[in-house]
Design an enzyme around this catalytic site. Structure first.
Site, PDB file in Angstrom:
ATOM      1  N   ARG A   1     -13.019  14.317   6.991  1.00 20.13           N
ATOM      2  CA  ARG A   1     -11.669  14.889   7.127  1.00 20.13           C
ATOM      3  C   ARG A   1     -11.310  15.737   5.923  1.00 20.13           C
ATOM      4  O   ARG A   1     -10.671  16.775   6.039  1.00 20.13           O
ATOM      5  CB  ARG A   1     -10.642  13.760   7.305  1.00 20.13           C
ATOM      6  CG  ARG A   1     -10.730  13.116   8.684  1.00 20.13           C
ATOM      7  CD  ARG A   1      -9.963  11.815   8.715  1.00 20.13           C
ATOM      8  NE  ARG A   1      -8.545  12.010   8.440  1.00 20.13           N
ATOM      9  CZ  ARG A   1      -7.760  11.093   7.874  1.00 20.13           C
ATOM     10  NH1 ARG A   1      -8.243   9.912   7.529  1.00 20.13           N
ATOM     11  NH2 ARG A   1      -6.497  11.349   7.672  1.00 20.13           N
TER      12      ARG A   1
ATOM     13  N   HIS B   1       0.826  -1.200   0.000  1.00 21.63           N
ATOM     14  CA  HIS B   1       0.000   0.000   0.000  1.00 21.63           C
ATOM     15  C   HIS B   1       0.857   1.245   0.000  1.00 21.63           C
ATOM     16  O   HIS B   1       1.817   1.356   0.751  1.00 21.63           O
ATOM     17  CB  HIS B   1      -0.914   0.006   1.235  1.00 21.63           C
ATOM     18  CG  HIS B   1      -1.863   1.159   1.230  1.00 21.63           C
ATOM     19  ND1 HIS B   1      -3.070   1.109   0.571  1.00 21.63           N
ATOM     20  CD2 HIS B   1      -1.773   2.393   1.764  1.00 21.63           C
ATOM     21  CE1 HIS B   1      -3.688   2.280   0.706  1.00 21.63           C
ATOM     22  NE2 HIS B   1      -2.920   3.078   1.420  1.00 21.63           N
TER      23      HIS B   1
ATOM     24  N   SER C   1      -6.735   4.904   9.376  1.00 22.06           N
ATOM     25  CA  SER C   1      -7.499   4.838   8.122  1.00 22.06           C
ATOM     26  C   SER C   1      -6.900   3.782   7.191  1.00 22.06           C
ATOM     27  O   SER C   1      -7.603   2.909   6.669  1.00 22.06           O
ATOM     28  CB  SER C   1      -7.475   6.224   7.452  1.00 22.06           C
ATOM     29  OG  SER C   1      -7.874   6.164   6.107  1.00 22.06           O
TER      30      SER C   1
ATOM     31  N   ASP D   1     -14.360   4.275   7.941  1.00 24.24           N
ATOM     32  CA  ASP D   1     -13.327   5.049   7.252  1.00 24.24           C
ATOM     33  C   ASP D   1     -13.933   5.890   6.133  1.00 24.24           C
ATOM     34  O   ASP D   1     -13.515   7.017   5.916  1.00 24.24           O
ATOM     35  CB  ASP D   1     -12.236   4.135   6.679  1.00 24.24           C
ATOM     36  CG  ASP D   1     -11.173   4.948   5.949  1.00 24.24           C
ATOM     37  OD1 ASP D   1     -10.498   5.753   6.623  1.00 24.24           O
ATOM     38  OD2 ASP D   1     -11.057   4.826   4.715  1.00 24.24           O
TER      39      ASP D   1
ATOM     40  N   LYS E   1      -8.290  -0.538   6.791  1.00 22.45           N
ATOM     41  CA  LYS E   1      -8.678  -1.095   5.488  1.00 22.45           C
ATOM     42  C   LYS E   1      -7.818  -2.311   5.127  1.00 22.45           C
ATOM     43  O   LYS E   1      -8.311  -3.296   4.591  1.00 22.45           O
ATOM     44  CB  LYS E   1      -8.563  -0.023   4.401  1.00 22.45           C
ATOM     45  CG  LYS E   1      -9.705   0.987   4.442  1.00 22.45           C
ATOM     46  CD  LYS E   1      -9.536   2.080   3.404  1.00 22.45           C
ATOM     47  CE  LYS E   1      -8.436   3.043   3.783  1.00 22.45           C
ATOM     48  NZ  LYS E   1      -8.457   4.330   3.099  1.00 22.45           N
TER      49      LYS E   1
HETATM   50  N1  URA Z   1      -4.908   7.287   2.493  1.00 26.28           N
HETATM   51  C1  URA Z   1      -5.904   6.759   3.255  1.00 26.28           C
HETATM   52  O1  URA Z   1      -6.470   5.744   2.921  1.00 26.28           O
HETATM   53  N2  URA Z   1      -6.252   7.395   4.380  1.00 26.28           N
HETATM   54  C2  URA Z   1      -5.648   8.520   4.803  1.00 26.28           C
HETATM   55  O2  URA Z   1      -6.017   9.024   5.841  1.00 26.28           O
HETATM   56  C3  URA Z   1      -4.625   9.070   4.001  1.00 26.28           C
HETATM   57  C4  URA Z   1      -4.271   8.439   2.852  1.00 26.28           C
END
Ligand code: URA
Ligand code: CA
Length: 436
Positions: A168, A82, A183, A161, A187
């Site tokens: 946000r 990621h 966050s 999220d 995931k």
């Molecule tokens: N990518 C994400 O999935 N969440 C964040 O808060 C920042 C970047």
């Protein structure tokens, strides 16, 4: 529990209990906590931070706010990769297939572009026919036969999220280490991987601009992953320039195909970052004992074309039209290609990667607001890199344009983003650190 009391607790910088955090997250999803209350609480988190224990509890509460994916019936160590978000960062489309070609199991759920940064799903969809919404069983079937599949997150993966991120985005609460770490990690944990390699970007095109902040984010995410039983490694990489030469979905897909067909030298920054991330993925999966062995395996997958075959098979299995994979120049059929010249001869002395990403969005490669369509054919193809010499008549970039509505604005942003200097700029490191 009373929501305002919980907001007040964080406002005064106190540590919250696991039950309190779970109450807020479940309340948000069940609509018992108002969006404005969540936003106020997140602003308090931005200002006062969270302890490691609170961040881990927040991550778990978010992970369990919706479906979790069970990949345990797939063979081997399921490894995910990621990126925290970059510009011209096509690594997933290169490193995923290479790792699969080395025997790795890459079952990955990706996202769409966010603000100025690109998203793998949009890049996948640049190939006509590709469907990124695959049923779980079909996804697993492709992973089983091909070693890799990359799909979108199901609608009910980590709904907390989705809500928190949307809030946000509009309340200036994106930039917070515990909020970003929870966050991303919630995931990753919900999508079922056993092992996670994080590419934490640092620099002007990243969400974290300084090396110190990026390191703290990386360490936080590694601690969360490890504390929840997932092998986790973070590589901190430079984002003070686009990583590859292409910014835009079809352009980036073509660049990934070109890399996997061996048309780009292994010294190229994009390839170098892919080989580093790929090495970490092979080591964390137990498929390579050390970096030297991992590098040799990845090199072989690259030069033999086996990596390309993995990408090709995945795209076709997901509905993609093979002609576009075999003739990637078809992916970039914009109606106009416009060269961008420097205002004087010199060196490419500075690049604001974020502004280049935003300029590509203005051309239609990304979204200016949620749900906007993207045009796969448009974007920016760099012709020069950071540090290169440019003559007055050397275009440093080409714009691929279909809709000219925001062309002037994009041009202005690009010429501000690319600074021409008289002397050669200092070399920038590409890989700053590895956090295990
Ligand atoms: N990518 C994400 O999935 N969440 C964040 O808060 C920042 C970047
Ligand atoms: Ca300029």
């Amino acid at each position: 529990m009373i929501v305002t009391e919980l907001i007040e607790k964080k406002r005064y910088g106190e540590e919250m209990t696991e039950e309190e955090i779970r109450f807020l997250i479940n309340g948000l999803v069940n609509k018992e906590v108002e969006d404005c209350q969540m936003s106020a609480w997140m602003m308090a988190v931005c200002i006062n931070g969270m302890t490691d224990r609170e961040t881990a509890d927040l991550t778990l509460a978010m992970m369990h706010s919706g479906d979790t994916v069970d990949l345990s019936d797939l063979p081997g160590v399921k490894v995910d990769k990621h990126s925290t978000g970059g510009v011209g960062d096509t690594t997933t489309l290169v490193v995923g297939p290479l790792v699969a070609a080395c025997g790795g199991t890459v079952a990955k759920m990706s996202g769409r572009g966010l603000a100025h940064s690109g998203g793998t799903l949009d890049k996948l969809e640049s190939v006509p026919g590709v469907c990124v919404e695959q049923p779980l069983e079909r996804f697993k079937q492709i992973v089983r036969s091909n070693g890799i599949a990359v799909i979108g997150q199901s609608a009910d993966l980590d709904p907390a999220d989705k809500k928190m991120y949307a809030l946000r985005d509009v309340t200036a609460t994106v930039k917070s280490i515990p909020l970003i770490a929870s966050s991303i990690m919630s995931k990753k944990l919900a999508s079922g991987a056993d092992a996670i390699v994080l590419d934490v970007k640092t620099g002007n095109g990243a969400f974290m601009n300084t090396l110190d902040e990026s390191k703290r984010l990386a360490e936080q995410m590694v601690r969360i992953g490890e504390s929840l039983g997932r092998r986790t490694v973070a590589v901190i990489t430079d984002m003070n320039r686009p990583l590859g030469m292409a910014i835009g979905n079809g352009l980036e897909m073509k660049e990934a195909i070109d890399v996997l067909k061996g048309k780009v030298p292994e010294s190229d920054p994009l390839v170098e970052v892919c080989l580093e991330l790929g090495s970490q993925m092979l080591m964390i999966s137990g498929l390579a004992e050390n970096k030297q062995q991992a590098r040799a395996m990845l090199h072989e997958a690259l030069v033999s074309g086996r990596g390309f075959e993995k990408l090709r098979t995945m795209l076709i299995e997901m509905g993609g039209d093979a002609r576009f994979v075999d003739h990637p120049e078809l992916l970039i059929g914009a109606s106009r290609i416009i060269p961008v010249y420097p205002e004087k001869a010199g060196y490419i002395g500075e690049i604001d990667a974020k502004d280049l990403g935003l300029a590509a969005c203005l051309l239609g490669a990304g979204r200016l607001k949620k749900g906007d369509p993207v045009d796969p054919a448009v974007g920016i193809l760099m012709n020069k890199r950071y540090g290169d010499r440019v003559g007055e008549n050397d275009p440093y970039a080409y714009l691929y344009v279909n809709n000219e509505d925001k062309l002037d604005e994009a041009m202005e942003l690009i010429s501000k983003a690319v600074v021409i200097t008289d002397s050669e700029p200092e070399q920038l490191p590409l890989i700053y650190d590895i956090i295990e």
